[in-house]
Design a protein around this motif. Structure first.
Motif, PDB file in Angstrom:
ATOM      1  N   ASN A  21      28.158  32.236  35.095  1.00 61.58           N
ATOM      2  CA  ASN A  21      28.370  31.055  35.914  1.00 61.58           C
ATOM      3  C   ASN A  21      29.334  31.336  37.060  1.00 61.58           C
ATOM      4  O   ASN A  21      29.147  30.870  38.176  1.00 61.58           O
ATOM      5  N   GLU A  22      30.376  32.085  36.783  1.00 59.13           N
ATOM      6  CA  GLU A  22      31.282  32.539  37.828  1.00 59.13           C
ATOM      7  C   GLU A  22      30.851  33.940  38.247  1.00 59.13           C
ATOM      8  O   GLU A  22      30.475  34.746  37.403  1.00 59.13           O
ATOM      9  N   VAL A  28      28.479  41.235  41.488  1.00 59.83           N
ATOM     10  CA  VAL A  28      28.343  40.377  42.666  1.00 59.83           C
ATOM     11  C   VAL A  28      29.461  40.718  43.638  1.00 59.83           C
ATOM     12  O   VAL A  28      30.642  40.634  43.285  1.00 59.83           O
ATOM     13  N   TYR A  29      29.099  41.089  44.854  1.00 58.82           N
ATOM     14  CA  TYR A  29      30.082  41.608  45.807  1.00 58.82           C
ATOM     15  C   TYR A  29      30.334  40.662  46.981  1.00 58.82           C
ATOM     16  O   TYR A  29      31.385  40.718  47.604  1.00 58.82           O
ATOM     17  N   THR A  35      34.132  37.152  48.655  1.00 56.02           N
ATOM     18  CA  THR A  35      34.055  38.434  47.957  1.00 56.02           C
ATOM     19  C   THR A  35      34.827  38.264  46.648  1.00 56.02           C
ATOM     20  O   THR A  35      36.045  38.126  46.661  1.00 56.02           O
ATOM     21  N   PRO A  36      34.141  38.254  45.499  1.00 54.79           N
ATOM     22  CA  PRO A  36      34.812  37.978  44.210  1.00 54.79           C
ATOM     23  C   PRO A  36      35.791  39.078  43.816  1.00 54.79           C
ATOM     24  O   PRO A  36      35.720  40.217  44.292  1.00 54.79           O
ATOM     25  N   ILE A  94      32.408  46.753  52.027  1.00 55.88           N
ATOM     26  CA  ILE A  94      33.082  46.028  50.947  1.00 55.88           C
ATOM     27  C   ILE A  94      33.784  47.051  50.067  1.00 55.88           C
ATOM     28  O   ILE A  94      33.166  48.009  49.593  1.00 55.88           O
ATOM     29  N   SER A  95      35.089  46.868  49.876  1.00 55.44           N
ATOM     30  CA  SER A  95      35.913  47.804  49.116  1.00 55.44           C
ATOM     31  C   SER A  95      36.920  47.023  48.289  1.00 55.44           C
ATOM     32  O   SER A  95      37.112  45.826  48.493  1.00 55.44           O
ATOM     33  N   GLY A  96      37.567  47.711  47.321  1.00 58.71           N
ATOM     34  CA  GLY A  96      38.621  47.025  46.591  1.00 58.71           C
ATOM     35  C   GLY A  96      38.866  47.472  45.172  1.00 58.71           C
ATOM     36  O   GLY A  96      39.931  47.229  44.620  1.00 58.71           O
TER      37      GLY A  96
END
Length: 207
Positions: A21-22, A28-29, A35-36, A94-96
């Motif tokens: 749900n989340e 998921v990016y 951006t989660p 997208i990075s992290g």
């Protein structure tokens, strides 16, 4: 690499098979304008090779890539990425964090929800990276050219298309990086990892 382009229906967006749900940042990016987890957008060009921006947008060091909210009523939160022709490539990345997706290397595909708003240059590279000197990329320009202009569509890219070209799926730190030196304008609503479609063998046929 020959990949398919699908018209995008509402049920495809925010529907990654591995998401709950989340949004699960392992799969998921980017979705719903966010951006989660620890993911973030970073813009890269020769004037500044590492410029993090908020999810609401920003511009690269040289101004050759501008990111703004698309203002799309179908997919609120979608971002518009506008590249100006430049001598060197400019990337939106997208990075992290670092992911171990090795167990899914032959079972999953990266799915992007896109809308192309302009002509497409001959090279638009989509890269997945796995640390220093570890990456694989494919040119998605032909796939973007096949899409109906100004129409949302889903672009699936089998993960094994990247592992076959040197990606180590056990230490992914950039799940997606899109770059070009040409002029390009496109919207992105979602980037996520989904189960490979039934009957799809990806780039490397599996028994």
């Amino acid at each position: 690499m020959n990949v398919k382009v699908f018209l995008l229906s509402l049920c495809l967006v925010s529907g990654a098979a591995f998401a709950a749900n989340e949004p699960n940042p392992n799969f998921v990016y980017f979705t719903g304008g966010q951006t989660p987890g620890n993911w973030e957008w970073v813009l890269q060009d020769p004037d500044n090779w590492w410029k993090p921006i908020p999810d609401s947008g920003g511009e690269s060091g040289s101004g050759k890539l501008v990111v703004v909210e698309a203002g799309d009523t179908t997919f609120p939160g979608a971002l518009r990425f506008s590249w100006t022709k430049s001598e060197h490539g400019v990337n939106a990345t997208i990075s992290g964090t670092t992911l171990d997706l090795s167990a899914l290397a032959d079972k999953a595909e990266l799915m992007l929800a896109l809308k192309v708003n302009s002509s497409v240059p001959k090279t638009v590279n989509l890269k997945i990276a796995c640390g220093e000197n570890c990456e694989a990329q494919v040119n998605i320009a032909d796939n973007l050219k096949q899409a109906e202009p100004n129409t949302w569509f889903a672009l699936p890219l089998a993960l094994d298309c990247f592992t076959a070209n040197g990606l180590d799926a056990g230490k992914i730190n950039w799940p997606v990086s899109i770059g070009t030196s040409g002029a390009l304008d496109l919207d992105i609503a979602e980037i996520s990892l989904s189960a490979m479609a039934e009957g799809d063998e990806g780039c490397v046929p599996n028994p």
